[in-house]
Design a protein around this motif. Structure first.
Motif, PDB file in Angstrom:
ATOM      1  N   VAL A   1      48.653  -3.505   4.723  1.00 14.27           N
ATOM      2  CA  VAL A   1      49.147  -3.033   6.010  1.00 14.27           C
ATOM      3  C   VAL A   1      47.968  -2.463   6.794  1.00 14.27           C
ATOM      4  N   GLY A   2      47.870  -2.834   8.057  1.00  8.16           N
ATOM      5  CA  GLY A   2      46.785  -2.369   8.915  1.00  8.16           C
ATOM      6  C   GLY A   2      45.632  -3.350   9.027  1.00  8.16           C
ATOM      7  N   ASP A   3      45.575  -4.349   8.139  1.00  7.73           N
ATOM      8  CA  ASP A   3      44.497  -5.335   8.210  1.00  7.73           C
ATOM      9  C   ASP A   3      44.616  -6.160   9.479  1.00  7.73           C
ATOM     10  N   LYS A   4      43.465  -6.434  10.087  1.00 15.42           N
ATOM     11  CA  LYS A   4      43.411  -7.310  11.261  1.00 15.42           C
ATOM     12  C   LYS A   4      43.085  -8.712  10.764  1.00 15.42           C
ATOM     13  N   ILE A   5      43.942  -9.652  11.143  1.00 19.04           N
ATOM     14  CA  ILE A   5      43.824 -11.013  10.629  1.00 19.04           C
ATOM     15  C   ILE A   5      43.814 -12.018  11.783  1.00 19.04           C
ATOM     16  N   VAL A   6      43.459 -13.256  11.438  1.00 23.42           N
ATOM     17  CA  VAL A   6      43.561 -14.365  12.380  1.00 23.42           C
ATOM     18  C   VAL A   6      44.453 -15.423  11.750  1.00 23.42           C
TER      19      VAL A   6
ATOM     20  N   PRO B   1      45.412 -19.156  12.283  1.00 19.84           N
ATOM     21  CA  PRO B   1      44.977 -20.343  13.032  1.00 19.84           C
ATOM     22  C   PRO B   1      46.077 -20.858  13.959  1.00 19.84           C
ATOM     23  N   MET B   2      45.675 -21.233  15.140  1.00 14.71           N
ATOM     24  CA  MET B   2      46.533 -21.758  16.195  1.00 14.71           C
ATOM     25  C   MET B   2      47.369 -20.670  16.873  1.00 14.71           C
ATOM     26  N   HIS B   3      47.244 -19.413  16.419  1.00 18.12           N
ATOM     27  CA  HIS B   3      48.014 -18.331  17.021  1.00 18.12           C
ATOM     28  C   HIS B   3      47.125 -17.181  17.492  1.00 18.12           C
ATOM     29  N   GLY B   4      46.000 -16.959  16.831  1.00 19.11           N
ATOM     30  CA  GLY B   4      45.096 -15.899  17.234  1.00 19.11           C
ATOM     31  C   GLY B   4      45.114 -14.708  16.292  1.00 19.11           C
ATOM     32  N   ALA B   5      44.584 -13.593  16.802  1.00 25.27           N
ATOM     33  CA  ALA B   5      44.424 -12.387  15.994  1.00 25.27           C
ATOM     34  C   ALA B   5      45.690 -11.544  16.010  1.00 25.27           C
ATOM     35  N   GLY B   6      45.916 -10.859  14.900  1.00 30.37           N
ATOM     36  CA  GLY B   6      47.074  -9.977  14.776  1.00 30.37           C
ATOM     37  C   GLY B   6      46.800  -8.870  13.777  1.00 30.37           C
ATOM     38  N   ILE B   7      47.784  -8.017  13.617  1.00 29.21           N
ATOM     39  CA  ILE B   7      47.672  -6.877  12.707  1.00 29.21           C
ATOM     40  C   ILE B   7      48.872  -6.899  11.768  1.00 29.21           C
TER      41      ILE B   7
END
Length: 161
Positions: free
Chosen positions: A4-9, A11-17
């Protein structure tokens, strides 16, 4: 795996948390899901934990990597002699990997082609999507606003123009 709290990418959607990890029962099957907030577009998605690796989800890059990626907008020559449908498939494959360098290549190449001739509707949409995915990660990495990220990308894109 992610926390929880990790910033991820995605693919085809972009960055999120990653906002939460929850167990849910869907169609009679219990699984653990990542609940991800995608700030660009204000979208919330659930992804089964066991499918994350197959989807190419990764952590956002660090600042040094992002700076390096911004400089790739000027690297290499683009081959515009390839038929648009082959180029489209090749670029789509690059975007699906989630690799930030490959995404930057797609942006760079499509913008160079667009200088010589107008992109078709499919490639124009691909360019817009690739740019949104890139900017969403840039916002997370540099901790800046979407507007600042767009301005920064434009500075690099038009540096030697």
């Amino acid at each position: 795996m992610f926390q929880v709290g990790d910033k991820i990418v995605y693919p085809m959607h972009g960055a999120g948390i990653i906002e939460a990890i929850e167990e849910k029962e869907i169609l009679g099957e219990k699984q653990h899901y990542y609940l991800i907030n995608m700030p660009m577009g204000n979208v919330h998605i659930m992804i089964p934990m066991e499918k994350v690796m197959n989807l190419g989800i990764r952590e956002i890059v660090d600042r040094d990597t992002m700076d390096d990626v911004l400089h790739t907008f000027h690297d290499h020559k683009s081959d515009s002699s390839v038929a648009w449908n082959q180029r489209y498939r090749k670029n789509m494959d690059k975007l699906k990997t989630g690799d930030i360098y490959k995404g930057a290549e797609v942006i760079r190449d499509l913008l160079r082609i667009n200088k010589d001739r107008v992109l078709g509707a499919g490639e124009k949409k691909m360019l817009d999507n690739a740019m949104q995915m890139f900017i969403s990660e840039l916002v997370s990495v540099k901790k800046i606003t979407e507007e600042q990220a767009t301005d920064l990308v434009n500075q690099f894109l038009h540096k030697d123009a």
